[in-house]
Structure formats: C-alpha cells, structure tokens
Design an enzyme around this catalytic site. Structure first.
Site, PDB file in Angstrom:
ATOM      1  N   CYS A 136      -9.158  27.123   3.633  1.00 53.10           N
ATOM      2  CA  CYS A 136      -9.134  27.118   5.093  1.00 53.10           C
ATOM      3  C   CYS A 136     -10.495  27.481   5.676  1.00 53.10           C
ATOM      4  CB  CYS A 136      -8.058  28.097   5.573  1.00 53.10           C
ATOM      5  SG  CYS A 136      -7.921  28.153   7.365  1.00 53.10           S
ATOM      6  N   CYS A 139     -10.333  29.508   8.875  1.00 49.65           N
ATOM      7  CA  CYS A 139     -10.041  30.941   8.702  1.00 49.65           C
ATOM      8  C   CYS A 139     -11.257  31.679   8.155  1.00 49.65           C
ATOM      9  CB  CYS A 139      -8.911  31.168   7.692  1.00 49.65           C
ATOM     10  SG  CYS A 139      -7.567  30.027   7.765  1.00 49.65           S
ATOM     11  N   ASP A 140     -11.928  31.082   7.184  1.00 48.45           N
ATOM     12  CA  ASP A 140     -12.896  31.835   6.383  1.00 48.45           C
ATOM     13  C   ASP A 140     -14.348  31.401   6.558  1.00 48.45           C
ATOM     14  OD1 ASP A 140     -10.782  33.253   5.302  1.00 48.45           O
ATOM     15  OD2 ASP A 140     -10.442  31.768   3.744  1.00 48.45           O
TER      16      ASP A 140
END
Ligand code: NAP
Length: 314
Positions: A136, A139-140
């Site tokens: 992701c 997300c990261d």
C-alpha cells in the site's frame, strides 16, 4: 451451538458489508455482521478517498469506514468478531462455522472482499509491514521520503503505486515479469515518461534482502529469458500484483471462477445459486473493484435478501 436462528448474517465489514448492514437494519431484519481480521476492509489502508460521492474535498478511508459502521450500528446492526472457517449451505437454515462456534441463519450476504496477492517469498513474509515490504503506497509511501524503492507488477495498481511514490522517493524502479505493462494506456504513458521511474523488464524477484537486519536493503532479480541475476538496492518493496478474493470457506458450496471469485446465478449480479445466499463487493467483482460499486452491490444484496425472506414468510 446457539439455538438462535438469525434472519441475515453479513460476512465482512468493507463497503459492501456495511452498506448491506445499513439496509437490512433499516428493514428491521436485525442483521448480524461478522467482522474478520481487517475490520473496515481495504479502504482502512487507504489514506485519502477522493472519488466516493458526497465528500467534496475527499475523506480518509478509516473515517469513511468508521462512519459507515456507526451508521449501521445506529439502526441496530449487531457485530461479532470472528472468521468463518467453513459453511454448510445444503442445510436449512444455513450453517456458518467459526473457530469457536456455529451460527444458523436464513439468509447470508457474503462481502468478504479481496486481499493483496503476494509473491510467496519467505523474505517477503519476514519483512512485511514494518520491515519495508508493503502492498500500500498510499499508506506507507511517506515513510520512504528521499529513498529508493521498487514496485513489483505491471497492471494499473503497480503504475498507480509507482506514480504516487514519485511524490516522496528519489527513485522508483518498476519491476515487471514481461516486457510491456498491462496497465491502461494513460497510466503506461505516465509511468514511461516519468523521470523518477526506471523500468526493469522481464525480471522476476527471486529474493528480498535484509531479513537479518529486519530492514529491506535490496531485491534479487532474475531475467526470465537469459537467467541473468542482479541485485537492486532499495529501502522499500511495494508489491502490486493483483488481489485474491477471500472466498476459501465457500469452495465446494458455491460456484467460483478460476481465480476464486464468487460467481452469481445466471441473470443476476448478486444472487448465488443457493437461495438466500448473496455475494457483494470485491469477493465477487474483479472488474470494477471500487468502494462505490461495492457499496452498490451491498445495497442490492440487502434488498434481495429482504425480498427473499418476505417470500419465505419470515
Ligand atoms: P492486474 O491488472 O491483475 O495486474 C497484476 C499485475 O501483476 C500484472 O502485470 C501481472 O503480470 C503481475 N503479476 C501477477 N502475479 C504476479 C507474480 N506472481 N509475480 C510477478 N508479477 C505478477 O491487477 P491490478 O493492477 O491490481 O488491477 C486490477 C484491476 O483494477 C484492473 O482491472 C485495473 O484496471 C483496475 N485498477 C484500475 C486503476 C485505475 O484505473 N486508476 C487502479 C488500480 C486498479 P502480467 O501482466 O504478466 O499478467
């Protein structure tokens, strides 16, 4: 085993499951929702959702799902943690088997979603999450500011992840097992034109380095034609090679396609071949895979379940 027979059990708490919960709860069906390992589904791992109608400036995925859950609870939806291990759809009422018990229900809405596909390397498992392997970018990605990363895959997801990562990273290497991207033309063109993205064609990842240090330091590649091996140094590995539908418990009970997606009965998008059992969202849709289409399928499944229960005089 509980003697209670539920009207409708919804399996999954992504957009499809929670929309089905809102509709069935408002229809006074007193739904029970089974919450699995990732409450809220895939959207909870997305930072910003910009294309869900009704939010002019976007909304973060976690807040959207949390609000949907509260909306479902407001109308009386009950939630139970657990994972369905197997089902018996030959019995009436239908039986859902969990690790610590069994649920009997007249109708079932399956909204179990899909999970990111992984390469299957031992190092990938060891370094997944905090170690630098992730599925992701939204997300990261921000953790890899000014660092070199690799993205594995050749579809729209891989292209999207690679382009997103250029906002933070110094260099993004896109590794694909063939010599052309599967991604749509517009995404292909953007990727190939981007100055921060370099491509590695016809390469498979054979290992991810850094297990001992618990931190990714590079990937080992093998050229699929020449067999030549090489190492690329990087701090993050973003895997974007598609998704696997979460449908294992239903194998042998419902029809699945060759990739494991639940197949609807002929003439329906939502009904399965088992009366009173419906499938909604990414576990049954490999084409659109959007939050709003999953929510739409959840709504359809709820209406179908409500009508079916009424026809059975429940
Ligand atoms: P996908 O289209 O199935 O692409 C998966 C990619 O991963 C393919 O390039 C495939 O290689 C590669 N791959 C699969 N297994 C692999 C393995 N074991 N090792 C190495 N590579 C592997 O999946 P997706 O990109 O997640 O997209 C899924 C659907 O969502 C598509 O319909 C896509 O158009 C849509 N989507 C759209 C957008 C957008 O429009 N912005 C964004 C994301 C997704 P091969 O090419 O050799 O098969």
């Amino acid at each position: 085993m509980s003697e209670q027979i539920e009207n409708v059990v919804i399996i999954g708490t992504g957009c499809a499951g929670l929309t089905a919960a809102i509709y069935t709860a408002r229809a006074n069906l007193n739904p029970l929702v089974i919450e699995g390992a990732l409450p809220g589904g895939q959207l909870t791992t997305t930072s910003e959702v910009e294309n869900y109608p009704g939010f002019e400036t976007g909304i973060d995925g976690f807040t959207l799902m949390d609000t949907m859950r509260k909306q479902a609870a407001r109308f009386g939806t009950r939630f139970q943690h657990g994972t369905i291990e197997s089902v018996d759809f030959t019995s009436n009422p239908r039986r859902l088997i969990l690790a610590d018990g069994e649920i009997q229900t007249r109708a079932v809405i399956i909204a179990t979603g899909a999970s990111p596909r992984l390469l299957g390397l031992p190092a990938e498992k060891a370094l997944y999450g905090g170690g630098g392997v992730t599925t992701c970018a939204t997300c990261d990605g921000a953790f890899y500011r000014n660092m070199d990363v690799v993205v594995v895959g050749g579809g729209d997801s891989a292209a999207e992840e690679a382009l997103f990562l250029t906002r933070f990273c110094s260099k993004v290497t896109l590794i694909h097992r063939r010599d052309e991207l599967r991604a749509s033309k517009i995404m292909r063109d953007r990727v190939l034109a981007h100055e921060k993205i370099v491509t590695e064609w016809n390469q498979v990842v054979t290992d991810i380095l850094g297990v001992e240090e618990k931190e990714v330091s590079g990937v080992r590649l093998r050229h699929v034609e020449t067999g030549e091996e090489k190492t690329i140094t990087c701090k993050g590995v973003f895997i974007a090679i598609g998704h696997v539908p979460n449908t294992k418990p239903f194998a042998g009970q419902l029809e699945l396609d060759e990739s494991g997606y639940l197949l609807p009965a002929p003439g329906s998008m939502i009904r399965t071949k088992v009366p009173g059992v419906y499938a909604a969202g990414d576990c049954a849709d490999h084409v659109y895979r959007q939050a709003i289409t999953a929510a739409g399928m959840g709504c359809q499944a709820a209406i179908e379940a409500e009508r079916w229960l009424a026809e059975q005089d429940f």
